[in-house]
Design an enzyme around this catalytic site. Sequence first.
Site, PDB file in Angstrom:
ATOM      1  N   PHE A 127      62.776  61.127  75.562  1.00 12.28           N
ATOM      2  CA  PHE A 127      63.848  60.159  75.837  1.00 12.28           C
ATOM      3  C   PHE A 127      63.283  58.753  75.661  1.00 12.28           C
ATOM      4  CE2 PHE A 127      66.600  57.340  78.204  1.00 12.28           C
ATOM      5  CZ  PHE A 127      67.856  57.771  77.788  1.00 12.28           C
ATOM      6  N   ASP A 214      55.137  55.587  75.156  1.00 12.32           N
ATOM      7  CA  ASP A 214      56.286  55.113  75.928  1.00 12.32           C
ATOM      8  C   ASP A 214      55.980  55.391  77.394  1.00 12.32           C
ATOM      9  OD1 ASP A 214      58.611  54.868  77.370  1.00 12.32           O
ATOM     10  OD2 ASP A 214      59.907  55.798  75.869  1.00 12.32           O
ATOM     11  N   LYS A 243      61.273  49.786  83.670  1.00 14.77           N
ATOM     12  CA  LYS A 243      61.519  50.429  84.962  1.00 14.77           C
ATOM     13  C   LYS A 243      60.713  49.816  86.112  1.00 14.77           C
ATOM     14  CE  LYS A 243      63.372  54.935  83.625  1.00 14.77           C
ATOM     15  NZ  LYS A 243      64.573  55.051  84.453  1.00 14.77           N
TER      16      LYS A 243
HETATM   17  N1  PLP Z   1      61.832  55.468  77.809  1.00 11.09           N
HETATM   18  C1  PLP Z   1      61.716  56.323  78.826  1.00 11.09           C
HETATM   19  C2  PLP Z   1      60.500  57.199  78.909  1.00 11.09           C
HETATM   20  C3  PLP Z   1      62.693  56.386  79.815  1.00 11.09           C
HETATM   21  O1  PLP Z   1      62.567  57.252  80.832  1.00 11.09           O
HETATM   22  C4  PLP Z   1      63.811  55.533  79.714  1.00 11.09           C
HETATM   23  C5  PLP Z   1      64.891  55.592  80.727  1.00 11.09           C
HETATM   24  O2  PLP Z   1      65.045  56.535  81.439  1.00 11.09           O
HETATM   25  C6  PLP Z   1      63.901  54.658  78.633  1.00 11.09           C
HETATM   26  C7  PLP Z   1      62.886  54.639  77.706  1.00 11.09           C
HETATM   27  C8  PLP Z   1      65.075  53.726  78.488  1.00 11.09           C
HETATM   28  O3  PLP Z   1      64.984  52.729  79.427  1.00 11.09           O
HETATM   29  P1  PLP Z   1      66.263  51.797  79.762  1.00 11.09           P
HETATM   30  O4  PLP Z   1      67.267  52.663  80.437  1.00 11.09           O
HETATM   31  O5  PLP Z   1      65.691  50.724  80.639  1.00 11.09           O
HETATM   32  O6  PLP Z   1      66.753  51.264  78.457  1.00 11.09           O
END
Ligand code: PLP
Length: 390
Positions: A127, A214, A243
Amino acid sequence: MPHLMNVYARLPIAFSHGQGAWIYDEQGRRYLDALAGIAVNTLGHGHPRLVKALSEQVERLIHTSNLYQVREQEELADKLAELSGMDECFFCNSGCEANEAAIKLARLYGHNKGIEQPAIIVMEKAFHGRTLATLSATGNRKVQAGFEPLVAGFVRVPFDDLAAVEAVAQHNSSVVAVLFEPIQGEGGIRLAHDEYIQGLRQICDAKGWLLMVDEVQCGTGRTGRWFAHQHAGVMPDVMTLAKGLGSGLPIGACLAAGKAAGVFKLGSHGSTFGGNPLACVAALTTLAVIEQDGLMENALRLGEFIRSGFRTALAGLSSVTEIRGDGLMIGIELDRPCGELVQHALDAGLLINVTADKVVRLLPPMIFNEAEAQELVAKLAPLIREFQGS
Ligand code: PLP
C-alpha cells in the site's frame, strides 16, 4: 453528514478530547487507543511538550511559503539526515505525496541514465497511497478498480521473494528502482526478512537501481529503531515518511542519499504547504521526545510484552494463525474475516483496527505504558475467544 463525500465506512462515534493513550467520545466515555490514528499519534493525545511547542509556534508563525527560507524545515532535514544517514530531504504533507516524490525521483533518475520508459518494481499486497501514481504502485485491486487507466511503469512481484526480483533483473532493462515497505502495514503487518532487504540492496547495487523504502507506517521509531530498514543494517537510496512523524500534524518527507541525492533540481518538484513551520515543529518535537524519553526502547519492550501476552492469552485458540510484528506494530492473524471485532472492541472501550480482512492490527502510541499494554491484552483476548465461538 449528507454533505460529506461518502468515502469512509465510519463507525458511529465521534471523539472530543484525549489524554495520553486515552481518548473520550462526545458522551464522555473513555477508550484505550491501541491504534493511534493508524500509527499517527506517536506521542498519544495532548502531549504537554507537543501542545506547548505547537502553541508557541502558532503564535509565532504558521506558514510562509517555500519562496523563502524556512529555518524549522532546515533543522528538521538536518535531524532526519542525522538519524537516517540520508543526504537530503523534501517535505510534503502526507504519505502518498512522499511516495509520489519518490516515484518521480526514480523516473527522473532513469531518464538521466537514458532510460525512456523507466519502471519501478513494486510488491503484491503493498500500500503506497491513493493518488493515481501511488494507487498504481499499490498491490490491491480494490484500491485501483474504477480508476483505470493506471499509471504505467510498475512491475509487480511477490513480497519477500528475492528470486522474483532476480528474475525481473535478468529480463527487464527498463527497471530503475525497487519500492517496498519493510513491514507491510495495510497488507497485514507482514515483515520482510532481513536477508531479503540485504539481498535487494545487493541487486540494486549490481544493477544501478534505487532501493526505495516506504516507511510511512513503520518508520519514526515505531519498531524500536528510527526506521524499520535499519534492523537489516542496510542503507536505502530513498526513504519516505509521514504518519507518525508529526504526531498528528500532517507532514510527509521523501529523503534521498548517494546516487539518488541531487536528482531533483530547481523546479523538479514542490508543495505549497510542504515543510511549513508548524508541521516541522511538530516533527522536531516528536523526534526529540522519542529520543529523550527512550520511546524506542519502550516500543521494543512493550511490543514483546504485548505479543507474548496475546500468545499466552490466546494459546490453543485454533482460529489464531499467527501473532507477529516488530515493536509497536502488531498483527494477530485469524483464519477468517474478523472486521466485526472492531465494533466489539469499541463496545469494550478499546480502539483497534482490522486490515487485510483477517488481521487485527494494533498500533498503540509510543507513550503506551505497561499497565495499558496489560489492559489491551485483557480487553481484547476474550473478544477474540468469543468471536471464535460465535
Ligand atoms: N504508505 C504506507 C506504507 C501507508 O501505510 C500509507 C497509509 O496508510 C500510505 C503510504 C499513504 O499515506 P497517506 O494516507 O498519508 O497518503
